[in-house]
Design an enzyme around this catalytic site. Structure first.
Site, PDB file in Angstrom:
ATOM      1  CD  GLU A 190      26.033  -0.592  24.927  1.00 52.60           C
ATOM      2  OE1 GLU A 190      26.702  -1.529  25.776  1.00 52.60           O
ATOM      3  OE2 GLU A 190      24.759  -0.759  24.788  1.00 52.60           O
TER       4      GLU A 190
ATOM      5  CG  HIS B 273      25.813  -2.659  30.949  1.00 55.67           C
ATOM      6  ND1 HIS B 273      26.497  -1.381  30.933  1.00 55.67           N
ATOM      7  CD2 HIS B 273      24.784  -2.575  29.982  1.00 55.67           C
ATOM      8  CE1 HIS B 273      25.696  -0.686  29.834  1.00 55.67           C
ATOM      9  NE2 HIS B 273      24.673  -1.354  29.500  1.00 55.67           N
TER      10      HIS B 273
END
Length: 316
Positions: free
Chosen positions: A106, A38
């Site tokens: 995402e 991330h």
């Protein structure tokens, strides 16, 4: 025989903490590692986002467990040629015990350069092209590529493992699962969904490995549920919110939509072994080959002791 691994959360812990957890997981009897990739945490309360490739380098020197990224997006934030080089180096560091898990990403992590966030079909086409390019680079030699989304000119990776890096593809719906079956050397998911596992196998996945990850919040009191609610209720947001919300603050604004009852129904909390086993066996019943478990509560001592003594033996 299902293999049980430990899930390292790069959103919640710093790199030194992650390495320490991996060492403790190996000692407790966990057999493999998943690690998330991330740029941002899902919310500010989680509080971390170390660069995964630096952490993997440290892990390769601290433990002997196989490592899978769960998952890397090789399409927007980082060019697939750079991911190919990073994965090749990780495989050399881990002496072949590395799997590149990939997915379509995402907006939370991939929007940071201000590029438009593609729709889902476009993201899957980007992913397919990226995986093909990574595999070409991993075969060695000079590579030139002029594709729909990516351009590479006279690129060669010199530091390569002896065997090609396996690439597993994640899927959360039918379209992405079919792509994973056709494209991947294995399948990554975060849901105990037997229908998706069977779809993967029927659409070409066959006997390829299926990995799944889940979170638990082991605790001696009610703090386990509180941690799950405050830090990770974002996992229960409906629809495409997890793919489309761009900032941790947006997830924080949406998380009150998730009730405490919903969190209690979807996370194993507390110290009751039967509760944890009931939660984890959903994944075994869904037909996964490898299950990765992440402790999201603060009591790591209690978690590793309980899992080594009671949970892992019962699962096996």
């Amino acid at each position: 025989m299902v293999t049980i691994g430990y899930f390292l959360a790069s959103e919640q812990f710093g790199p030194r903490e992650l390495v320490d957890q991996a060492v403790r997981a190996e000692r407790a009897g966990f057999e493999r590692l998943w690690i998330s990739d991330h740029f941002h945490p899902w919310n500010d309360a989680q509080g971390n986002s170390p660069f995964v490739w630096g952490t993997i380098g440290a892990l390769s020197q601290a433990v002997d467990l196989p490592i899978t990224t769960a998952v890397t997006c090789p399409t927007v934030r980082i060019h697939p040629a750079i991911i190919a080089q990073a994965a090749a180096t990780a495989a050399v560091q881990c002496e072949g015990r590395f799997i590149l898990g990939v997915g379509s990403g995402e907006a939370l992590n991939e929007h940071i350069f201000g590029d438009p966030w593609p729709n889902a079909p476009t993201r899957l086409r980007m992913l397919e092209e990226a995986v093909g390019l990574i595999r070409r680079l991993h075969r060695g030699g000079m590579v030139n590529h002029d594709g729909e989304f990516y351009h590479v000119e006279d690129a060669r990776i010199y530091t390569l493992p002896e065997d090609p890096v396996p690439i597993y593809v994640s899927g959360f719906g039918k379209r992405s699962t079919r792509l994973a079956a056709r494209l991947g050397d294995g399948f990554c998911t975060a849901m105990p969904d037997r229908d998706l596992v069977e779809l993967f196998r029927a659409e070409g996945g066959g006997s390829k490995p299926v990995q799944a990850g889940t979170k638990v919040s082991w605790s001696r009191d009610d703090t386990g549920l509180e941690y799950a609610q405050r830090l990770w209720s974002n996992e229960l947001l409906p629809g495409q919110l997890n793919q489309t919300l761009p900032r941790p603050a947006d997830f924080e604004a949406a998380m009150p939509l998730i009730s405490t009852r919903a969190v209690a129904n979807n996370f194993a909390t507390g110290a009751d072994p039967d509760m944890h086993l009931s939660h984890l066996r959903q994944y075994l019943d869904a037909g996964v080959d490898e299950l990765y478990i992440q402790q999201i509560g603060p009591d790591l001592d209690g978690f590793f002791t309980a899992y080594e003594k009671d949970i892992l033996p019962a699962l096996r």
